[in-house]
Structures are given as structure tokens and as C-alpha cells.
Design an enzyme around this catalytic site. Structure first.
Site, mmCIF file in Angstrom:
data_model
loop_
_atom_site.group_PDB
_atom_site.id
_atom_site.type_symbol
_atom_site.label_atom_id
_atom_site.label_comp_id
_atom_site.label_asym_id
_atom_site.label_seq_id
_atom_site.Cartn_x
_atom_site.Cartn_y
_atom_site.Cartn_z
ATOM 1 N N VAL A 135 1.151 -1.170 -0.001
ATOM 2 C CA VAL A 135 -0.356 0.024 -0.142
ATOM 3 C C VAL A 135 1.078 1.084 -0.252
ATOM 4 O O VAL A 135 1.559 1.124 0.892
ATOM 5 C CB VAL A 135 -0.755 0.062 1.281
ATOM 6 C CG1 VAL A 135 -1.741 1.690 1.342
ATOM 7 C CG2 VAL A 135 -2.178 -1.271 1.139
ATOM 8 N N CYS A 136 0.602 2.112 -0.849
ATOM 9 C CA CYS A 136 1.834 3.239 -0.412
ATOM 10 C C CYS A 136 3.261 3.184 -1.246
ATOM 11 O O CYS A 136 3.220 2.296 -2.113
ATOM 12 C CB CYS A 136 1.324 3.817 0.644
ATOM 13 S SG CYS A 136 1.364 5.871 0.499
#
Length: 244
Positions: A103-104
Site C-alpha cells: 500500500v502506498c
């Protein structure tokens, strides 16, 4: 430990952005057939970039073989890019995991571990250009799925990521029930959630705020990419047949 359950591991580290981790955790921990681990080098509390203390549940040494490995992002991710203990763990677990995910800016850690070469990937918009240093193709989307690599965009995309992963691990009905429980039906009060829609002054202010961190990230990415290139070259040389 229940070996019949999906073993899902999310890596913790100092100065992570907690929603990168807690967004997907909120979803995945509600799967009836999943066991979710929070993994770090030791079991001491980990402090997020805004001061939230999070307790690891296992260490790199004691972590079971994972069906899913997930790397969140945040400012502290810069230090992971050249941390061989972290990268070795990610490579080892990623080699046999059913899904290798992030994520990210956690995608950059997958990249530094050599797990995104030849894959499409998403990350936070301000770090998208770093993906190419690791042989990945950047894709500007909330969630990018390329074979068994699933990468989420910035921060809140971790919830979308978690729901799609929940569907892949279980079924759509289960994922939708979790979404309904969470009442995940976003209607943001502003249009500033993307550089494409945010007022130019807001984008400029953010870039000024993040300039120093992104400069340090660029330096860490360059170092990690060079190490990866050298390692790949060494491995290729080792595999060359000996002259007769």
C-alpha cells in the site's frame, strides 16, 4: 496457530503511515478464514509518523510462512530500502507467497527487494516516478493487480486494496459484507484527494512540505536500485555456464 487459515503478514516499521496498515488490517482481519500478523524486528511498540503506537505480534524470525505479504508506506519507509534484514525477509516470504502486495510507498520496498521487476504497480502519486528505478511500470490507479502482485495507491487506497484482496482470498459476498459493516461509502468533502483535482495552491504547498523527505527518498531509491542492479548482475554471472 491455525494452519487452515490464510496467513497474512503486514510489516511494521518506525514512522510508517498508520492508515496504510490499519486500513487493510480492518478489512483483512474480518475475514473468517484469515490470521493477520503485524511483523517487525522485535516486539517493542512501533511509533507511526503521527505518533500512534502499534504493537507487533511477531518478529521476522518467528513469522510463519505467509500466504500474503503486505508492505505499507510512510516516511520511515526510506530507511527500509537499504535495510538488508528487511529486504531479505521480504524476498524470502515473497518467493512463496500467494500474493505479494503493498500500500502506498510500500511498493518501493517490494521494488528494492527485486519483486516488481517486469510488473505494473501503483504507489502514492508523489513517488510514482521512483517505481521505474526498480524495473516496474507505474500505473496511476487506486489498486493495480498484475498477476500475483497487488499494489495500492496512496494511504486511503489501502481500504480498496483490502476489499479486493478479501474477495480474492474468499469471495465477493464476504468482501461486500465487510464493506457494508465498515459503511465504506466515501463522499469526501473536498476534491483535493488527487493532484489532478486539488487546487494548484494546495499541490504547491504539499510539494514544499514534502520536498526534503522526497529528496531523501530519491537518494535512498538510487542507492537501492544500484544495489539491486549489482546483485542481479552477479546472479546472472553466476548462472553463466563454465567454459569448456
Amino acid at each position: 496457530m491455525d494452519d487452515t487459515k490464510h496467513q497474512i503478514g503486514l510489516i511494521l516499521f518506525p514512522q510508517l503511515t498508520q492508515l496504510d496498515l490499519t486500513g487493510p488490517f480492518e478489512v483483512l482481519a474480518r475475514l473468517p478464514d484469515a490470521q493477520v500478523h503485524l511483523i517487525w524486528k522485535d516486539l517493542d511498540p512501533v511509533l507511526s509518523d503521527v505518533g500512534l503506537r502499534i504493537l507487533p505480534t511477531t518478529t521476522f524470525t518467528d513469522c510463519p510462512d505467509l500466504d500474503v505479504i503486505c508492505i505499507p508506506g510512510g516516511p520511515g519507509m526510506n530507511d527500509l530500502l537499504n535495510d538488508e534484514e528487511v529486504l531479505a525477509f521480504v524476498r524470502r516470504q515473497g518467493a512463496n507467497a500467494r500474493f505479494v502486495t503493498s500500500v502506498c510507498t510500500g511498493a518501493l520496498v517490494l521494488g528494492a527487494a527485486g519483486l516488481l521487476q517486469g510488473y505494473k504497480a501503483a504507489t502514492h502519486w508523489a513517488s510514482m516516478h521512483f517505481l521505474e528505478s526498480f524495473g516496474a511500470t507505474p500505473v496511476n490507479t487506486r489498486v493495480c493487480i498484475d498477476r500475483n502482485r497487488i499494489t495500492g495507491g496512496g494511504v486511503t487506497a489501502g481500504i480498496d486494496f483490502g476489499l479486493l484482496l478479501a474477495e480474492a482470498l474468499s469471495d465477493r459476498m464476504t468482501a461486500e459484507k465487510i464493506q457494508l459493516y465498515m459503511e465504506y461509502n466515501p463522499e469526501p468533502p473536498f476534491t483535493a484527494g488527487s493532484p489532478d483535482t486539488a487546487p494548484p495552491a494546495v499541490v504547491s504547498e504539499f510539494r514544499s512540505y514534502a520536498e526534503g523527505m522526497l529528496k531523501r527518498r530519491g537518494e535512498a531509491v538510487a542507492q537501492a536500485a544500484q544495489r539491486l542492479k549489482e546483485t542481479t548482475s552477479e546472479q546472472a554471472s553466476f548462472k553463466q555456464p563454465l567454459p569448456r
